[in-house]
Design an enzyme around this catalytic site. Structure first.
Site, mmCIF file in Angstrom:
data_model
loop_
_atom_site.group_PDB
_atom_site.id
_atom_site.type_symbol
_atom_site.label_atom_id
_atom_site.label_comp_id
_atom_site.label_asym_id
_atom_site.label_seq_id
_atom_site.Cartn_x
_atom_site.Cartn_y
_atom_site.Cartn_z
ATOM 1 C CG ASP A 231 -2.172 0.929 0.935
ATOM 2 O OD1 ASP A 231 -2.100 1.767 0.011
ATOM 3 O OD2 ASP A 231 -3.170 0.836 1.666
HETATM 4 C C1 BGC Z 1 -5.064 3.344 0.090
HETATM 5 C C2 BGC Z 1 -5.111 2.440 -1.126
HETATM 6 C C3 BGC Z 1 -4.886 3.249 -2.376
HETATM 7 C C4 BGC Z 1 -3.557 3.952 -2.240
HETATM 8 C C5 BGC Z 1 -3.192 4.783 -3.450
HETATM 9 C C6 BGC Z 1 -3.864 4.237 0.123
HETATM 10 O O1 BGC Z 1 -4.059 5.285 1.031
HETATM 11 O O2 BGC Z 1 -5.127 2.571 1.271
HETATM 12 O O3 BGC Z 1 -6.350 1.766 -1.181
HETATM 13 O O4 BGC Z 1 -4.941 2.447 -3.518
HETATM 14 O O5 BGC Z 1 -3.600 4.819 -1.126
HETATM 15 O O6 BGC Z 1 -3.971 5.921 -3.513
#
Ligand code: BGC
Length: 693
Positions: free
Chosen positions: A226
């Protein structure tokens, strides 16, 4: 160009080239959420990753804003989810993106979770079936789907640190299956969660990443962190994580001093798969073959979508069929919770449309899934376009401020204006007067949820309960339309004539609302989550949620959602699977083909067409010393029946509903008699049969 073999390509690469494939960098076009620069010397093009899951969120761009994923799940319709996935895939292609960061398949454990709107259900079979269909659809358009957040990211409070203390049986039976279903559907990418599981950060979790996901399930795509969610270099590389994202600090984030707000990852923490990985390979802490494998996995997915052989992809953006699909998903996901006959509305009814946000489409929740549509239909526009009678509006009570992760990033000045300032102050008296003068009052109420924080209660925010009560007192034909990112308390439900749950309906909001209210569309949705008072859920004790001393204890084990309410002998407000139709259905006797499938005749006994969701639940035999749920959801088949039509409906039963996980013996099917109930919800059986195994 002939297809190129990823392993052969890796063999030609320098170490620096391989490293460039496993760590993101900034997109020069500033559109993608994540970016790999490619290797020009070897004709490896860049790879662009972009958020979902409610549509494509390329920075500064527009795309179809689909409803909350919870609405997609509420349709109980994998074929529809596949269509949505394919449409999102085509829109990603139109934006020249290759990877969609969707779907989110975390099981809804905590009703307060701020990201429930991005997830599917409290049930692993429903989450897995609909999630796999979304994956299949996305990938049918030569886009890589990313199933997220692996695993046990079930709350947003302290999401970057909290440890889920969860036993193996609950992991296997409840939290892992949706990911496994995505892997079985061929998902190209899995995103690790920020949180820890049993003390170990998921990015570093060798048992769950290298072990379960890759070795046991045979996942052959790549595992991506993530965003800023990679805990350590060596831990992650050896656990099986293949790609660090975004790989570079957010602009301005390195200057941030002090603590990061809760739920916000440290956006300066990046580059762990850069020089630190090279150093770890040099001194033998990470075998060099691991880097080869990481690069090969990324290239393998690029090859699969034709990126290494110049395959043409055809995109599509904001087409009429995508607009129609957004409306269809919103309508099919709409759940009619109560109806004393006030709905559907007469065409010529005079309607008072009330609520603080009647003039705005409710697109989604806050955070990385925020999608900006080309076009949206506000509730008042949708109703006015459909109504033959008058539609008067009044806001009644102050608006509910929207919430977003982006408002809380210490390094970003989002500068967003929440409110339309040119409208008069809302007045409760105006709303009550409008209700009293109308044939029907339709009150729209909503919550405000976002990634990175949980709701602090299941009550509607602000003065909305007061609005509903005042309107209901003025008009006994009051319809309440909920627009919430999960379960909500409805203390006034006995005083109103109908309650509808529209979740976050997306860009088609007003059209979908009108279609359901006037009966052009039968409300097709059924609840993918149980609605009950906050203090009756299994996660109502602080030890369970939000946790104590950094640990959320999953003491309820496999008794999540309806399984808990059954075991505790509690009656939920609205059970899992619940939802009325405008039509009536009669069920005949059910026959079973072992525990593989059941068939039941269903007849539409009303004088109008309707959509029924025929559900099957398995009741396992009692086994000495093992606590099993009374019943588990095994599958469903949606069916559209014309007035008077009768059809044999077959429901395939998911094997997960029959097996249980024994920590010593692994997956086990107990010998004995399995009850199979068929009906309209977890608490509304219409036929049953017993099968011996
Ligand atoms: C989220 C993800 C997301 C990523 C990119 C993170 O804060 O948990 O679900 O895809 O950011 O934006």
């Amino acid at each position: 160009m002939p297809p190129r073999d990823p392993s052969a390509l890796v063999a030609e690469m320098s170490r620096a080239e391989k490293l460039s494939l496993v760590r993101g960098t900034a997109d020069p076009a500033e559109r993608a959420t994540g970016y790999l620069p490619g290797i020009e010397r070897l004709d490896v093009p860049p790879l662009r990753l972009v958020d979902g899951p409610l549509g494509v969120r390329a920075e500064g761009e527009r795309a179809t804003a689909f409803p909350a994923t919870l609405a997609t799940a509420a349709a109980f319709d994998p074929a529809l989810a596949r269509e949505q996935g394919a449409a999102m895939g085509r829109e990603a292609v139109a934006h020249d993106q290759h990877v969609l960061l969707a779907p989110g398949v975390n099981v809804v454990r905590v009703p307060h979770c701020g990201r429930n709107f991005e997830y599917l259900s409290e049930d692993p079979v429903l989450s897995g079936t609909v999630g796999a269909a979304l994956v299949d659809g996305i990938q049918s358009e030569d886009v890589i789907a990313t199933v997220k957040h692996y695993v046990a990211n079930n709350q947003e409070t302290s999401r970057t640190q909290v440890s889920a203390a969860v036993d193996e049986r609950a992991l296997r039976e409840v939290y892992l299956p949706p990911f496994r279903a995505a892997v079985a559907a061929g998902v190209g990418s899995v995103m690790t969660a920020y949180n820890r599981v049993n003390g170990t950060y998921m990015s570093d979790h060798a048992d769950l990443v290298g072990g379960v996901l890759k070795d046991e399930w045979g996942f052959d795509g790549y595992v991506v962190s993530d965003w800023y969610g990679l805990a350590t270099t060596v831990g992650a590389a050896t656990a099986g994580l293949d790609l660090e994202m975004p790989g570079v600090p957010a602009p301005g984030a390195e200057d941030h001093e002090g603590e990061w707000p809760d739920g916000i990852p440290d956006a300066g923490h990046a580059g762990l798969f850069g020089d630190p990985l090279a150093a770890a390979i040099d001194d033998g802490r990470v075998p060099s073959e691991r880097l080869d494998e990481m690069a090969r996995r990324v290239l393998g997915q690029m090859a699969r979508i034709g990126l290494l052989d110049g395959r043409e992809r055809t995109g599509e953006l904001d087409s009429q069929r995508h607009r129609d699909l957004a409306e269809r998903v919103a309508g099919r996901g709409t759940v009619l919770l109560e109806n004393d006959g006030v709905l559907p509305l007469a065409d010529d009814a005079d309607v008072a449309l009330l609520g603080p946000h009647v003039h705005e489409a409710k697109l989604g929740g806050g955070g990385s899934s925020e999608t900006t549509p080309f076009h949206s239909v506000a509730p008042d526009e949708g109703l006015r376009a459909r109504a033959d009678g008058t539609v008067t509006t009044a806001r009644g009570v102050p608006p509910v401020p929207s919430r977003s992760l982006f408002d809380r990033l210490p390094y970003l000045d989002w500068g967003r204006d929440d409110e339309e300032s040119d409208r008069p102050e809302p007045s409760l008296d105006d709303a009550v007067d409008a209700a009293a003068d109308a044939d029907v009052a339709v009150v729209l109420v909503r919550d405000a949820t976002t990634e990175a924080e949980d709701r602090d209660s299941l009550a509607l925010p602000g003065r909305q309960d007061e609005l509903v009560r005042a309107v209901a007192a003025a008009n006994d034909r009051t319809v309440v339309v909920l627009r919430t990112g999960g379960p909500v308390e409805t203390p006034w439900r006995d005083d109103v004539a109908a309650v509808v749950e529209q979740w976050y309906p997306g860009q088609a909001d007003g059209d979908a609302l009108a279609a359901v209210c006037y009966g052009d569309r039968d409300p097709g949705g059924r609840l993918p989550v149980t609605f009950a008072p906050a203090d009756t859920y299994p996660a109502s004790d602080a030890r369970q949620f939000p946790g104590v001393d950094g640990t959320a204890h999953y003491d309820e084990g496999v008794f999540v959602g309806y399984r808990h309410f059954d075991a505790a002998g509690l009656d939920p407000t609205y059970p899992f699977g619940h939802g009325h139709s405008y039509a009536d259905f009669a069920y005949g006797g059910v026959t079973a083909d072992g525990t593989d499938r059941v068939t039941v005749p269903v007849e539409n006994t009303s004088d109008r067409p309707g959509r029924e969701v025929v559900q099957a639940y398995v009741e396992p035999p009692t086994v000495e010393g093992v606590d099993r749920p009374d019943r588990v959801f095994a599958g469903a088949s949606p069916v559209e029946l014309a007035a008077g039509e009768r059809r044999e409906v077959t429901v395939s039963l998911d094997d997960l509903a029959v097996r249980r996980y024994d920590p010593d013996g692994g997956w086990t099917v107990d010998a004995g008699t399995y009850g199979i109930a068929v009906g309209r919800s977890a608490r509304d059986d219409r036929a049953s049969v017993a099968v011996d195994r």
